[in-house]
Scaffold this active site. Structure first.
Site, PDB file in Angstrom:
ATOM      1  N   GLU A   1      16.964  -9.316 -23.309  1.00  0.00           N
ATOM      2  CA  GLU A   1      16.147 -10.240 -22.042  1.00  0.00           C
ATOM      3  C   GLU A   1      14.686  -9.438 -22.083  1.00  0.00           C
ATOM      4  OE1 GLU A   1      18.508  -9.195 -18.467  1.00  0.00           O
ATOM      5  OE2 GLU A   1      20.250  -9.502 -19.555  1.00  0.00           O
TER       6      GLU A   1
ATOM      7  N   GLU B   1       0.674  -1.196   0.097  1.00  0.00           N
ATOM      8  CA  GLU B   1       0.057   0.106   0.057  1.00  0.00           C
ATOM      9  C   GLU B   1       0.697   1.250  -0.058  1.00  0.00           C
ATOM     10  OE1 GLU B   1      -0.330  -2.497   1.959  1.00  0.00           O
ATOM     11  OE2 GLU B   1      -2.327  -3.388   2.336  1.00  0.00           O
TER      12      GLU B   1
ATOM     13  N   GLU C   1      30.618  -1.267 -13.317  1.00  0.00           N
ATOM     14  CA  GLU C   1      30.208   0.109 -13.137  1.00  0.00           C
ATOM     15  C   GLU C   1      31.348   1.273 -12.796  1.00  0.00           C
ATOM     16  OE1 GLU C   1      26.849   0.407 -10.416  1.00  0.00           O
ATOM     17  OE2 GLU C   1      27.367   2.105  -9.679  1.00  0.00           O
TER      18      GLU C   1
ATOM     19  N   GLY D   1      23.088  -6.132 -21.604  1.00  0.00           N
ATOM     20  CA  GLY D   1      22.371  -7.372 -21.596  1.00  0.00           C
ATOM     21  C   GLY D   1      20.807  -6.835 -21.715  1.00  0.00           C
ATOM     22  N   SER D   2      20.238  -6.308 -20.827  1.00  0.00           N
ATOM     23  CA  SER D   2      18.951  -5.932 -20.990  1.00  0.00           C
ATOM     24  C   SER D   2      18.593  -4.530 -21.710  1.00  0.00           C
ATOM     25  CB  SER D   2      18.166  -5.510 -19.559  1.00  0.00           C
ATOM     26  OG  SER D   2      18.827  -4.631 -18.821  1.00  0.00           O
TER      27      SER D   2
ATOM     28  N   HIS E   1      21.834   4.893 -14.379  1.00  0.00           N
ATOM     29  CA  HIS E   1      20.866   5.345 -13.280  1.00  0.00           C
ATOM     30  C   HIS E   1      20.262   6.705 -13.427  1.00  0.00           C
ATOM     31  CE1 HIS E   1      23.461   1.892 -11.874  1.00  0.00           C
ATOM     32  NE2 HIS E   1      22.487   1.486 -11.419  1.00  0.00           N
TER      33      HIS E   1
ATOM     34  N   ARG F   1      10.873   0.904  -4.232  1.00  0.00           N
ATOM     35  CA  ARG F   1      11.005  -0.410  -4.885  1.00  0.00           C
ATOM     36  C   ARG F   1      11.198  -1.605  -3.943  1.00  0.00           C
ATOM     37  NH1 ARG F   1      13.741   0.163  -9.897  1.00  0.00           N
ATOM     38  NH2 ARG F   1      14.832  -1.919  -9.824  1.00  0.00           N
TER      39      ARG F   1
ATOM     40  N   CYS G   1      28.282  -4.414 -10.419  1.00  0.00           N
ATOM     41  CA  CYS G   1      27.707  -3.309 -10.095  1.00  0.00           C
ATOM     42  C   CYS G   1      27.318  -2.971  -8.939  1.00  0.00           C
ATOM     43  CB  CYS G   1      26.776  -2.835 -11.443  1.00  0.00           C
ATOM     44  SG  CYS G   1      25.124  -3.988 -11.213  1.00  0.00           S
TER      45      CYS G   1
ATOM     46  N   GLU H   1      28.140  -7.656  -2.307  1.00  0.00           N
ATOM     47  CA  GLU H   1      27.098  -7.376  -1.369  1.00  0.00           C
ATOM     48  C   GLU H   1      27.262  -8.546  -0.154  1.00  0.00           C
ATOM     49  OE1 GLU H   1      23.238  -7.279  -2.942  1.00  0.00           O
ATOM     50  OE2 GLU H   1      22.436  -8.392  -1.291  1.00  0.00           O
TER      51      GLU H   1
END
Ligand code: GLN
Ligand code: ZN
Length: 751
Positions: free
Chosen positions: A483, A18, A664, A431-432, A693, A514, A642, A604
């Site tokens: 992709e 929501e 990146e 790629g995409s 970005h 997001r 990246c 990460e």
């Protein structure tokens, strides 16, 4: 005495997203601030009612945020950078401008929250920063909760973590030197919360589970000595999570704070360390025995004995989660399409709350019987269930030898790959291509049954054909299929691999509005059939130029999934790697000469403590090499990185042994190249020159300038020219001119 039952934090995006919808509606101008605030108010009230109804006795407060908790503190401490103040917008719009930028004004930097896939906004500090407390949000939250009939424990980021996660925009200036000034603001805030009747305040200090210098530990002691000595203040709970606070734990215990929260899921050994801390019998220990980051049900019996052990040594016990539940979806019960066997073993945020409550009851009412009905065999451990075991997969993992992670020597590969016929400064994309509204609609239509698989495939092929001819027209050297068929770079593979389940409503906030739906890796992983070959070979059939096959790497698949916790993650990574290995081999047999294996999440998952980093790099790099090790010398393997600063994992990048690494680099203006060359990296590299970005179309001159910098660091025959990342979030109106400039800039540089 009763055991306190609480959690360290809770999701805020809404069970049906929501908040995401309300915020995006506000951004698009289709609603006003009042409507957004009303939604926010309702969401908070629903959460409080739900949590209190489930039997928690102290609820975390101030956990709601329109975008991000770190950003909330920028407002709380009145440190909004001048470029946003100058916009002269309302408080709410200034807040969103910091998050998203406004026209030419760049937003705050966005970066990963420790080793999670949550991203926070990085506060900017200078030597002249003045903190001006603006306590409206936490005070209003406390009052609103009370109005709804519940008492909350306001949650704040602690002063150390706040400063350590901020960045100084004065060169050479250490944010930590602002500590005393910042503590004035915390002192004032604690006074205000005390006056408003808060019993406890929670100060989150996850930065303490990273390596800290003696000076930082000193600052820690100074900070909490000072805050604890305040006479008008709520009780203080300092929360560490995501790992072992190490030397920070005795420091904290020696201060007069009343409560310590520890993550006993990541670090079970803390139980013994706590027991021998001198001051511990005067403190309330919030035992994080329920995993706040993963989706598996808690082994309640074990958690109970951990708590019982602690009861003997600590002043008072609170049963809690290991960290905020922010990182979990809301409710397993919403997943009616999940295999019931898998579902029975899962606990999302709501179920974790129920577990905390059960444990608390078992402890305080001395009725361990309340746990019995949950310990039934259908929910037994994964690795003892037929569900998770696939003997053929286990045999294959057991048979892996060092040679499976070893390709031919680089020089030999380089020779063998000359037949691909690439020129110096070869151009490519990551790629995409843009995921247009049309493509998304087609996917929705397939899911709802409005179109059949054949129609869907036909439309995807048409899209691929369009993207191939566009790339030929633009003059790119190595093409991609674009992709169009992928909903997400991890979910797409999870849906096709055995051992994974995907959810329908399992959304988790990644940043701002997001959200992602991480797949659930519950069993041994295998690949029933090829996953990408038909798309790649269709694309290749349309052109003479080489088309890159496109796969997501094993580390990234694990990083963006909820992963089984009943076996070493290295084993799970190898299982995924074997499935990908077969895909690489199949792509090669289908005539694909270049295969890219994306690992944007390599950084990460890097452990927060340096002592654990080597072991991580060993298994993660090993899994990548296993995935790509089946490729013969003439197949060119690319990888793509990246979303992070890669300085800390340069050796790992080198260890991947990819023929070409695209990375990146546009925003840092090629900094990474210096690091790579300094580390002796000598294979192909494609530093991103187009920052995807941003909606800005870079000019040919800017791109030429970046290429010049790159050429100064890497010889042209090893240098690739490409954007920073995939183009899926951009529109064709930006992508086409940007790629035109990119190809042109490469041509200029070549001549
Ligand atoms: N191949 C992916 C794409 O282009 C890579 C995405 C990523 O690195 N996050 O979309
Ligand atoms: Zn990327």
């Amino acid at each position: 005495m009763n055991t306190i039952k609480t959690v360290l934090g809770y999701p805020r995006i809404g069970p049906d997203r929501e908040l995401k919808k309300a915020v995006e509606k506000y951004w698009s101008g289709d609603s006003d601030a009042a409507e957004l605030e009303a939604t926010a108010h309702r969401l908070r009230a629903d959460t409080w009612r739900d949590l209190a109804g489930r039997g928690l006795d102290v609820l975390p407060g101030n956990t709601f945020s329109y975008y991000d908790q770190m950003l909330d503190h920028v407002q709380l401490f009145g440190i909004i950078p001048e470029r946003f103040r100058a916009l002269g917008r309302s408080g709410l719009d200034t807040y969103f401008a910091m998050a998203r930028g406004h026209a030419e004004v760049a937003p705050l930097e966005l970066t990963k929250w420790f080793d999670t896939n949550y991203h926070y906004l990085v506060p900017e500090l200078t030597e002249n920063t003045v903190f001006r407390l603006n306590p409206a949000k936490p005070l209003e939250d406390l009052a609103a909760a009370r109005e709804a009939g519940v008492e909350t424990r306001p949650v704040l980021i602690g002063p150390l973590t706040f400063l350590l996660l901020s960045k100084s925009t004065t060169p050479g200036f250490e944010p930590l030197s602002l500590l005393d000034r910042l503590l004035d603001a915390y002192a004032e805030l604690l006074g205000r919360l005390d006056a408003a009747g808060a019993d406890w305040v929670q100060l989150d200090e996850p930065a303490l589970v990273q390596d800290r210098t003696p000076a930082e530990l000193d600052a820690l002691r100074r900070a909490y000595d000072r805050l604890a000595k305040l006479t008008e203040r709520p009780r203080l709970l300092v929360a560490t999570y995501f790992g072992d606070p190490g030397a920070a734990l005795p420091v904290l215990a020696s201060t007069a704070v009343e409560g310590l929260a520890v993550d006993l899921v990541s670090t079970p050994g803390l139980v013994d360390q706590l027991a021998v801390l001198p001051a511990i019998q005067r403190k309330t220990v919030f035992a994080g025995v329920v995993d706040g980051r993963n989706v598996w049900r808690t082994a309640l019996g074990e958690a109970l004995s951990t708590c019982v052990k602690l009861l003997g040594s600590v002043g008072r016990l609170a049963v809690s989660t290991s960290c905020s539940l922010l990182h979990l979806p809301y409710d397993v019960d919403a997943e009616d399409e999940l295999d019931p066997q898998v579902r029975a073993r899962l606990a999302f945020a709501r179920q974790k709350v129920d577990e905390v409550v059960l444990l608390g009851r078992a402890l305080s009412e001395d009725e361990p019987g309340v746990l019995v009905n949950l310990d039934n065999p259908s929910r037994g451990p994964l690795n003892e269930s037929g569900l998770a075991r696939e003997q053929a997969v286990r045999d294959r993992v057991a048979a892996i030898g060092p040679e499976d992670r070893q390709r031919a020597p680089y020089d030999e590969r380089r020779k063998a790959q000359e037949s691909i016929g690439l020129q110096d400064l070869a151009t490519t994309t990551i790629g995409s291509f843009p995921q247009t509204a049309d493509l998304r609609r087609t996917r929705t239509e397939l899911r709802s049954g409005r179109i059949d698989q054949a129609t869907y495939d036909e439309r995807m092929r048409a899209e691929i054909a369009r993207v191939i001819s566009l790339q030929e027209e633009l003059g790119l050297d190595v093409l991609v299929h674009g992709e169009p068929e992928r909903n997400d770079m991890v979910q797409y593979f999870a849906e096709q691999l055995d051992g994974f389940a995907t959810t329908r409503h399992g959304w988790v906030q990644s940043y701002g509005s997001r959200c992602v739906r991480p797949p659930i890796l519950y069993g041994d992983v295998s690949r029933p059939e090829p996953m990408t070959v038909r798309w790649a070979s269709y694309a290749q059939s349309l052109t003479e130029r080489p088309v890159k096959g496109m796969l997501t790497g094993p580390v990234t698949i694990l990083a963006w999934s909820f992963v089984r916790d009943d076996q070493p993650v290295a084993v799970t990574a190898d299982q995924v790697a074997l499935a990908l290995r077969d895909e690489v081999v199949d792509l090669a047999s289908a005539g694909i000469r270049i295969v890219q294996v994306d690992e944007p999440a390599l950084r990460e998952l890097l452990p927060l403590r340096s002592a654990e980093q080597k072991a991580y790099l060993d298994w993660s790099v090993g899994a990548f090499r296993l995935a790509t090790g089946g490729a013969s010398a003439e197949i060119q393997i690319h990888t793509h990185l990246c979303y992070s600063e890669f300085g800390a994992v340069i050796a790992g990048i080198d260890g991947l042994d990819a023929d070409v690494t695209t990375i990146e680099a546009a925003r840092s203006r090629m900094e990474i190249l210096g690091d790579l060359t300094a580390a002796g990296f000598r294979r192909g590299v494609g530093p991103g020159i187009y920052d995807i970005h941003s909606p800005r179309v870079p000019s040919q001159e800017e791109l030429t300038d970046l290429i010049d910098r790159a050429v100064a660091a890497v010889p042209a025959d090893r240098l690739w020219i490409n954007p920073d990342c995939g183009l899926k979030t951009r529109g064709y109106d930006e992508v086409i001119p940007a790629l035109r400039h990119l190809v042109q800039a490469a041509r200029t540089a070549r001549s």
